[in-house]
Each structure stands twice: as C-alpha cells, then as structure tokens.
Design an enzyme around this catalytic site. Structure first.
Site, PDB file in Angstrom:
ATOM      1  N   HIS A 116       0.843  -1.191   0.000  1.00 29.69           N
ATOM      2  CA  HIS A 116       0.000   0.000   0.000  1.00 29.69           C
ATOM      3  C   HIS A 116       0.873   1.234   0.000  1.00 29.69           C
ATOM      4  O   HIS A 116       1.955   1.262   0.585  1.00 29.69           O
ATOM      5  CB  HIS A 116      -0.933   0.018   1.216  1.00 29.69           C
ATOM      6  CG  HIS A 116      -0.247  -0.169   2.531  1.00 29.69           C
ATOM      7  ND1 HIS A 116       0.106  -1.405   3.005  1.00 29.69           N
ATOM      8  CD2 HIS A 116       0.156   0.720   3.475  1.00 29.69           C
ATOM      9  CE1 HIS A 116       0.699  -1.269   4.191  1.00 29.69           C
ATOM     10  NE2 HIS A 116       0.751   0.012   4.490  1.00 29.69           N
ATOM     11  N   HIS A 149       0.888   5.238   1.017  1.00 30.44           N
ATOM     12  CA  HIS A 149       0.252   6.310   1.772  1.00 30.44           C
ATOM     13  C   HIS A 149       0.384   7.621   0.998  1.00 30.44           C
ATOM     14  O   HIS A 149       1.483   7.982   0.566  1.00 30.44           O
ATOM     15  CB  HIS A 149       0.946   6.518   3.125  1.00 30.44           C
ATOM     16  CG  HIS A 149       0.851   5.379   4.086  1.00 30.44           C
ATOM     17  ND1 HIS A 149      -0.032   5.346   5.135  1.00 30.44           N
ATOM     18  CD2 HIS A 149       1.557   4.215   4.170  1.00 30.44           C
ATOM     19  CE1 HIS A 149       0.131   4.224   5.841  1.00 30.44           C
ATOM     20  NE2 HIS A 149       1.096   3.523   5.269  1.00 30.44           N
TER      21      HIS A 149
END
Ligand code: AMP
Ligand code: ZN
Length: 114
Positions: free
Chosen positions: A100, A102
C-alpha cells in the site's frame, strides 16, 4: 480472506471508496496522520511489500504512484505538496502485509529524513 486490505478491497469491510478501477482501490486511512491521508492498494493480494517486488511489477507500482499524484490534485493538496510513503517490513513500520502507498498532505509534515 484473512488480509484486512483484501477484505476492504472486496467491500467485505466497509470503507469510503475514494477511487476504484479494475486494478486499484483507494480509501481513507482509519487513523489519519494528516488532513489528507489515503491508502492506495492493488485490489488483488499480489504483493506483500516493496521488498517482494519483481521487475514485472514496476507497471503496477508506477500506476499506484501516478494515481496518488492525480488524487493529490483532486484533493487540492498538489500545489503545496504532499508525501508518498511505502513502509517496508518491520523496521519500516509496515503493519499490513498487502502492499500500500500512503498519500499524506494538507499540512506541513514532520521531517523524518531531512
Ligand atoms: P502500514 O503501517 O504502512 O502497514 O500502514 C497500515 C495503515 O493501515 C495504518 O496507517 C492504519 O491506520 C491503516 N488501517 C488499518 N486498518 C484499517 C482499516 N480497517 N481501514 C483503514 N485503514 C486502516
Ligand atoms: Zn491482501
């Protein structure tokens, strides 16, 4: 699936879809560290971390970064700037083993490396 981000991408766990296409899903971080704090993930659990990335996955990671850039513009934080973060494994502070990115912005961010 046991992976929380797989469950979010599958809509088994509710979240606000900020963006979705065939490949990527974007939703707000549940513990935001800035006024804008989004998580950009691949819908499929194809990569745990950047540390596991293969050269064949440069396209996917590039599209994640490009999506972050577009979302920063949509969120109105691009002109003043923002931060993109991949936490990698234990020392990097990675808590969820589903890759992922950010996207953080909306205020001056504290410096970790500068
Ligand atoms: P990392 O430390 O890079 O693995 O980041 C994982 C992030 O996922 C943290 O910033 C958490 O606040 C966030 N997070 C964990 N569970 C959820 C959830 N159910 N919905 C949204 N964000 C979450
Ligand atoms: Zn997953």
């Amino acid at each position: 699936p046991a992976c929380i981000f797989c469950q979010i991408a599958a809509r088994d766990i509710p979240s606000t879809a900020v963006f979705a296409d065939d490949e990527l899903y974007v939703f707000p971080d549940i513990h935001p560290q800035a006024p804008v704090h989004l998580l950009i993930i691949p819908k499929e659990h194809i990569l745990r971390s950047v540390a596991d990335m293969a050269e064949s996955q440069t396209g996917l990671l590039g599209r994640m970064v490009f999506r972050a850039k577009l979302l920063a513009e949509e969120q109105g934080i691009a002109d003043q700037g923002y931060r993109l973060v991949f936490n990698v494994r234990h020392h990097g502070g990675q808590e969820v083993d589903h890759v992922h990115l950010h996207l953080l912005g909306g205020q001056v961010l504290g410096s970790l490396v500068g």
